[in-house]
Design a protein around this motif. Structure first.
Motif, mmCIF file in Angstrom:
data_model
loop_
_atom_site.group_PDB
_atom_site.id
_atom_site.type_symbol
_atom_site.label_atom_id
_atom_site.label_comp_id
_atom_site.label_asym_id
_atom_site.label_seq_id
_atom_site.Cartn_x
_atom_site.Cartn_y
_atom_site.Cartn_z
ATOM 1 N N VAL A 164 35.869 46.845 24.049
ATOM 2 C CA VAL A 164 35.426 47.246 25.379
ATOM 3 C C VAL A 164 34.181 48.099 25.235
ATOM 4 O O VAL A 164 34.168 49.081 24.476
ATOM 5 C CB VAL A 164 36.521 48.030 26.131
ATOM 6 N N VAL A 165 33.138 47.731 25.947
ATOM 7 C CA VAL A 165 31.880 48.469 25.919
ATOM 8 C C VAL A 165 31.697 49.175 27.255
ATOM 9 O O VAL A 165 31.748 48.536 28.318
ATOM 10 C CB VAL A 165 30.685 47.534 25.651
ATOM 11 N N VAL A 166 31.516 50.490 27.219
ATOM 12 C CA VAL A 166 31.291 51.274 28.428
ATOM 13 C C VAL A 166 29.814 51.188 28.784
ATOM 14 O O VAL A 166 28.953 51.672 28.045
ATOM 15 C CB VAL A 166 31.717 52.740 28.229
ATOM 16 N N THR A 167 29.514 50.555 29.905
ATOM 17 C CA THR A 167 28.126 50.339 30.327
ATOM 18 C C THR A 167 27.746 51.163 31.552
ATOM 19 O O THR A 167 26.578 51.206 31.921
ATOM 20 C CB THR A 167 27.907 48.848 30.642
ATOM 21 N N GLY A 168 28.720 51.783 32.200
ATOM 22 C CA GLY A 168 28.438 52.554 33.404
ATOM 23 C C GLY A 168 28.347 51.717 34.659
ATOM 24 O O GLY A 168 28.001 52.230 35.729
ATOM 25 N N THR A 169 28.674 50.440 34.574
ATOM 26 C CA THR A 169 28.581 49.561 35.731
ATOM 27 C C THR A 169 29.762 49.765 36.681
ATOM 28 O O THR A 169 30.902 49.924 36.232
ATOM 29 C CB THR A 169 28.534 48.086 35.282
ATOM 30 N N PRO A 170 29.534 49.755 37.995
ATOM 31 C CA PRO A 170 30.637 49.864 38.954
ATOM 32 C C PRO A 170 31.196 48.504 39.387
ATOM 33 O O PRO A 170 31.910 48.424 40.384
ATOM 34 C CB PRO A 170 29.976 50.576 40.136
ATOM 35 N N ASP A 171 30.857 47.446 38.636
ATOM 36 C CA ASP A 171 31.262 46.098 39.045
ATOM 37 C C ASP A 171 32.774 45.951 39.133
ATOM 38 O O ASP A 171 33.286 45.211 39.981
ATOM 39 C CB ASP A 171 30.702 45.054 38.067
ATOM 40 N N ASN A 172 33.507 46.629 38.255
ATOM 41 C CA ASN A 172 34.975 46.508 38.281
ATOM 42 C C ASN A 172 35.548 47.075 39.571
ATOM 43 O O ASN A 172 36.501 46.523 40.119
ATOM 44 C CB ASN A 172 35.575 47.239 37.075
ATOM 45 N N TYR A 173 34.975 48.170 40.055
ATOM 46 C CA TYR A 173 35.433 48.731 41.319
ATOM 47 C C TYR A 173 35.044 47.837 42.493
ATOM 48 O O TYR A 173 35.763 47.771 43.492
ATOM 49 C CB TYR A 173 34.874 50.145 41.506
ATOM 50 N N ALA A 174 33.904 47.158 42.363
ATOM 51 C CA ALA A 174 33.506 46.220 43.416
ATOM 52 C C ALA A 174 34.495 45.056 43.493
ATOM 53 O O ALA A 174 34.812 44.570 44.591
ATOM 54 C CB ALA A 174 32.096 45.703 43.154
ATOM 55 N N ARG A 175 35.015 44.612 42.345
ATOM 56 C CA ARG A 175 36.007 43.525 42.338
ATOM 57 C C ARG A 175 37.301 43.929 43.020
ATOM 58 O O ARG A 175 38.010 43.073 43.553
ATOM 59 C CB ARG A 175 36.301 43.095 40.896
ATOM 60 N N VAL A 176 37.607 45.228 42.989
ATOM 61 C CA VAL A 176 38.841 45.698 43.620
ATOM 62 C C VAL A 176 38.856 45.351 45.105
ATOM 63 O O VAL A 176 39.921 45.093 45.686
ATOM 64 C CB VAL A 176 39.002 47.221 43.421
ATOM 65 N N PHE A 177 37.681 45.310 45.734
ATOM 66 C CA PHE A 177 37.584 45.054 47.165
ATOM 67 C C PHE A 177 37.567 43.572 47.502
ATOM 68 O O PHE A 177 37.288 43.202 48.649
ATOM 69 C CB PHE A 177 36.344 45.755 47.736
ATOM 70 N N ASP A 178 37.857 42.739 46.531
ATOM 71 C CA ASP A 178 38.071 41.324 46.811
ATOM 72 C C ASP A 178 39.283 41.187 47.733
ATOM 73 O O ASP A 178 40.283 41.894 47.560
ATOM 74 C CB ASP A 178 38.315 40.572 45.497
ATOM 75 N N PRO A 179 39.234 40.301 48.735
ATOM 76 C CA PRO A 179 40.365 40.185 49.684
ATOM 77 C C PRO A 179 41.715 39.971 49.016
ATOM 78 O O PRO A 179 42.737 40.437 49.527
ATOM 79 C CB PRO A 179 39.959 38.986 50.545
#
Length: 289
Positions: free
Chosen positions: A51-66
């Motif tokens: 796992v590479v920590v990149t600082g991206t918030p993409d994972n939190y954006a996926r949480v808001f998938d319907p």
């Protein structure tokens, strides 16, 4: 002056000596692992294990998938229904315990504590034996010519299991609060002509309201994060968010997204605790007025 300083210094040293062990334990086994998972929630997976920590918030954006929002909403509904049912059952039970004789109080307390002495997995399998198509409940319905009813692997089974597991989390703090209640308030209400139900709703509940809020949180938070009960008793449409988190870590091997889901659940928990603190502050301000 010197003696006072010596005593103060000795007390301070004793305090830090006693505090050091739990502080180190909490830091090593709570703060550090939690910080690592939080960092993972801003990363991405490389290969199977890295796992590479990149600082991206993409994972939190996926949480808001319907799809995931629906599962979050369903988890909130299950946890809310569980808490409401536990409160409806637990408050009268705690009230009876409060005014029972010493012997009856011990027996009632023992009855509510017995599930804690049995492994959760064993209790869940026992519920499966009770609610399955050939289980005891359907056999009882069969005696009077009804059934069999499909209960296992349904939303009903999940809520029933959650209530069974979390009922003590409501009863015990409520009993602790009601047992400290000034009974002269109840006697005064009854002497002034109020009935028992009116006394409960207009005297008892307002006085013990902070304890009720604490009991609700103690039930709601673990119910929201339940994994084993919905996984064993529920069907495909009964999964809760903890089951999705487990699949991300173990089957999908997507630790960053699983970490983001975990912390979204934690943020909901913190929001519930903030709501409780705000409600208590408002109640204190209202009492001052």
């Amino acid at each position: 002056m010197t003696t006072a300083r010596g005593i103060s210094g000795g007390s301070r040293a004793a305090f830090w000596t006693v505090f050091a062990i739990p502080a180190v334990w909490m830091l090593a086994f709570f703060v550090v692992p939690l910080s690592i998972i939080w960092a993972y929630s801003f990363g991405r997976t490389l290969g199977l294990t890295e796992v590479v920590v990149t600082g991206t918030p993409d994972n939190y954006a996926r949480v808001f998938d319907p799809v995931y929002l629906y599962i979050f909403a369903k988890s909130l509904v299950f946890a809310g229904a569980t808490t409401a049912i536990c409160l409806i059952i637990g408050f009268p039970y705690a009230l009876v315990m409060t005014f029972a004789s010493t012997r009856a109080k011990i027996l009632l307390l023992l009855a509510i504590m017995l599930p804690f002495w049995t492994n959760l997995l064993v209790r869940t399998y026992a519920l499966m034996a009770v609610m399955r198509t050939e289980g005891w409940v359907n056999e009882a319905f069969g005696v009077i010519g009804l059934g069999p009813f499909e209960m296992l692997h349904t939303n009903f089974a999940v809520v029933t299991g959650l209530v069974y597991v979390h009922l003590p989390f409501i009863v015990l703090p409520l009993f602790s609060t009601l047992d400290r209640l000034d009974r002269s308030l109840i006697e005064a209400s009854l002497d002034l002509g109020a009935g028992h139900l009116r006394t409960i709703f207009q005297v008892v509940i307002p006085v013990v309201w902070p304890g009720i809020l604490s009991a609700v949180l103690l039930c709601f938070i673990p119910a929201l994060g339940s994994y084993l009960t919905p996984d064993l008793l529920g069907g495909p449409d009964s999964q809760m968010i903890a089951s999705v988190i487990e699949r991300q870590f173990k089957r999908a091997n997507d630790w960053p997204f699983g970490a983001a889901l975990s912390f979204m659940l934690m943020y909901l928990t913190l929001a519930a605790m903030a709501w409780r603190a705000l409600a208590e502050r408002r109640a204190a301000v209202r009492d001052l007025r």
